[in-house]
Design a protein around this motif. Structure first.
Motif, PDB file in Angstrom:
ATOM      1  N   ILE A   1      17.289 -25.557   3.778  1.00  0.00           N
ATOM      2  CA  ILE A   1      16.740 -24.745   2.698  1.00  0.00           C
ATOM      3  C   ILE A   1      17.837 -24.077   1.881  1.00  0.00           C
ATOM      4  CG2 ILE A   1      15.373 -22.675   2.205  1.00  0.00           C
ATOM      5  CD1 ILE A   1      13.622 -23.460   4.603  1.00  0.00           C
ATOM      6  N   ILE A   2      18.874 -23.546   2.521  1.00  0.00           N
ATOM      7  CA  ILE A   2      19.881 -22.788   1.774  1.00  0.00           C
ATOM      8  C   ILE A   2      21.046 -23.656   1.314  1.00  0.00           C
ATOM      9  CG2 ILE A   2      19.293 -20.681   3.019  1.00  0.00           C
ATOM     10  CD1 ILE A   2      21.953 -20.958   4.500  1.00  0.00           C
ATOM     11  N   GLY A   3      21.002 -24.965   1.531  1.00  0.00           N
ATOM     12  CA  GLY A   3      21.994 -25.832   0.919  1.00  0.00           C
ATOM     13  C   GLY A   3      23.133 -26.294   1.800  1.00  0.00           C
ATOM     14  N   VAL A   4      23.231 -25.811   3.031  1.00  0.00           N
ATOM     15  CA  VAL A   4      24.324 -26.236   3.907  1.00  0.00           C
ATOM     16  C   VAL A   4      24.196 -27.720   4.233  1.00  0.00           C
ATOM     17  CG1 VAL A   4      25.367 -25.931   6.185  1.00  0.00           C
ATOM     18  CG2 VAL A   4      24.664 -23.935   4.869  1.00  0.00           C
TER      19      VAL A   4
ATOM     20  N   ARG B   1      18.906 -12.906  -2.346  1.00  0.00           N
ATOM     21  CA  ARG B   1      20.064 -13.497  -3.010  1.00  0.00           C
ATOM     22  C   ARG B   1      20.516 -14.762  -2.276  1.00  0.00           C
ATOM     23  NH1 ARG B   1      22.767  -8.198  -3.493  1.00  0.00           N
ATOM     24  NH2 ARG B   1      22.216  -7.305  -5.510  1.00  0.00           N
ATOM     25  N   VAL B   2      20.428 -14.741  -0.956  1.00  0.00           N
ATOM     26  CA  VAL B   2      20.818 -15.923  -0.178  1.00  0.00           C
ATOM     27  C   VAL B   2      19.919 -17.101  -0.532  1.00  0.00           C
ATOM     28  CG1 VAL B   2      20.986 -16.904   2.137  1.00  0.00           C
ATOM     29  CG2 VAL B   2      21.792 -14.586   1.714  1.00  0.00           C
ATOM     30  N   ILE B   3      18.616 -16.860  -0.596  1.00  0.00           N
ATOM     31  CA  ILE B   3      17.679 -17.930  -0.930  1.00  0.00           C
ATOM     32  C   ILE B   3      17.954 -18.473  -2.324  1.00  0.00           C
ATOM     33  CG2 ILE B   3      15.268 -18.403  -1.507  1.00  0.00           C
ATOM     34  CD1 ILE B   3      15.727 -18.545   1.419  1.00  0.00           C
ATOM     35  N   LEU B   4      18.132 -17.582  -3.303  1.00  0.00           N
ATOM     36  CA  LEU B   4      18.368 -18.032  -4.677  1.00  0.00           C
ATOM     37  C   LEU B   4      19.683 -18.788  -4.799  1.00  0.00           C
ATOM     38  CD1 LEU B   4      17.134 -14.870  -6.637  1.00  0.00           C
ATOM     39  CD2 LEU B   4      15.939 -17.034  -6.289  1.00  0.00           C
ATOM     40  N   ALA B   5      20.732 -18.273  -4.147  1.00  0.00           N
ATOM     41  CA  ALA B   5      22.014 -18.974  -4.177  1.00  0.00           C
ATOM     42  C   ALA B   5      21.905 -20.316  -3.472  1.00  0.00           C
ATOM     43  CB  ALA B   5      23.099 -18.116  -3.523  1.00  0.00           C
ATOM     44  N   GLY B   6      21.177 -20.349  -2.372  1.00  0.00           N
ATOM     45  CA  GLY B   6      20.998 -21.598  -1.635  1.00  0.00           C
ATOM     46  C   GLY B   6      20.237 -22.631  -2.433  1.00  0.00           C
ATOM     47  N   VAL B   7      19.206 -22.202  -3.150  1.00  0.00           N
ATOM     48  CA  VAL B   7      18.452 -23.128  -3.993  1.00  0.00           C
ATOM     49  C   VAL B   7      19.350 -23.724  -5.070  1.00  0.00           C
ATOM     50  CG1 VAL B   7      16.614 -23.272  -5.715  1.00  0.00           C
ATOM     51  CG2 VAL B   7      16.201 -22.087  -3.555  1.00  0.00           C
TER      52      VAL B   7
END
Length: 348
Positions: free
Chosen positions: A114-117, A167-173
């Motif tokens: 979900i967060i892009g890793v 912020r983590v979710i938005l940055a990950g998206v």
């Protein structure tokens, strides 16, 4: 009566005192782990016996522990067992990575996919798979570099006097979308090699054998052991940076170490099966519900339940529409999307 307790990711949750006390009882913890062990072993026997050629548990045990001349020995040992073991390791890695990322990122919705890793690992791995197919041994270390870079970028974008979950979710998206565009570009540039890429994109376990198991287990063993050794740091870091500094922790150094462990766990899994999402989201929350928030219990529980979940999901994926096999990533999405939306609704 209930008390508001701080859970993983800094989220406050309401938990009944009786339930909290129950989870602290040794007999209850032993019972939970015994049930998880039964689920894991039962799932393994179910997976080994399921397929076009169905085997009952007695035949599976004879194939595993009987004479090598047994008629189903080759089917179990050469085809099904390595796939089951690969699925177990992938589930362990992704579930543990999710536990660590939820603590480090301060976000109960964090998940390698979900967060892009996972997308960062997927982009790096895809470049090697399609552009440099002769260097397959480089997939895992290159995927680790991609996952680590994605995690650092997400952390940098989300940091503003501290880490906030949204912020983590938005940055990950954003990072996930960027990596997804990169994956699409690589697929266009190497369109003549798309068959393997399509399976990679959907988290497929098709034709996974002993070579993939040999590639995966050293990374899994090292990082899972490391995860079990950092449970105290995880317990402290979820309390917030100020509390962690107050007890003498070097917050940034520990955050970097924990992120590296989570990134290598996710990257090693992605390098073998591709982009398999939602394992790192579902498993930590279920284990937190039954075992509480202490990571000395949470991580072992996630390891066992993650292995069982991916094994069983993969078995259903390859037998549900037999002889047609669907990627296990599709099955995990069917399970994970409603769960994610439920958690997102609660978080907002």
């Amino acid at each position: 009566p209930s008390r508001r307790l701080r859970g993983t990711g800094g989220a406050l949750t309401s938990q009944p005192l009786a339930g909290r006390d129950l989870r602290e009882q040794g007999w209850y913890q032993a019972l939970v782990f015994a049930a998880l062990g039964v689920l894991l072993l039962g799932g393994a026997v179910f997976a080994l016996g399921s397929g076009t050629l169905a085997l009952h548990p007695g035949q599976v045990l004879n194939a595993l522990f009987g004479e090598t001349g047994y008629q189903w020995h080759g089917v179990v040992w050469d085809i099904r067992l390595p796939r089951v073991l690969v699925g177990a390791l992938v589930g362990m890695n992704l579930a543990t990575s999710g536990v660590i990322l939820q603590a480090v990122m301060g976000n109960p919705l964090a998940d390698p996919g979900i967060i892009g890793v996972s997308s960062g690992a997927g982009l790096a791995g895809m470049v090697v798979l399609l552009a440099l197919p002769q260097h397959q041994a480089l997939v895992t270390p290159v995927a680790f570099c991609g996952a680590m870079l994605a995690a650092v970028v997400i952390y940098a974008l989300a940091w503003r006097g501290g880490i906030r979950p949204m912020r983590v979710i938005l940055a990950g998206v954003a990072v996930s979308a960027l990596c997804g565009a990169g994956i699409s570009a690589v697929m266009v540039l190497f369109s003549d090699r798309l068959q393997g890429a399509l399976l990679f994109m959907n988290g497929a376990m098709t034709l996974k054998g002993w070579s993939e198991f040999g590639q995966l287990w050293p990374y899994s063993l090292a990082t899972l052991l490391a995860s079990l050794l950092v449970t105290r740091q995880l317990d402290v870091i979820v309390l917030g940076d100020d509390v962690a500094r107050g007890v003498g922790m070097n917050v940034q150094a520990n955050r970097l170490l924990l992120t590296a462990i989570a990134a290598l766990l996710a990257a090693s899994a992605v390098s073998v099966v591709g982009l398999l999402g939602f394992v790192g989201l579902i498993v930590p929350h279920i284990m937190r519900l039954v075992l509480g928030t202490r990571h000395r219990l949470l991580i072992p529980g996630a390891i066992v339940f993650g292995a069982a979940l991916v094994m069983i999901s993969d078995t259903i994926s390859r037998t549900l529409f037999s002889p047609i096999e669907i990627p296990v990533g599709i099955m995990m999405a069917v399970l994970g999307v409603p769960f994610f939306l439920f958690l997102l609704r609660r978080a907002l």
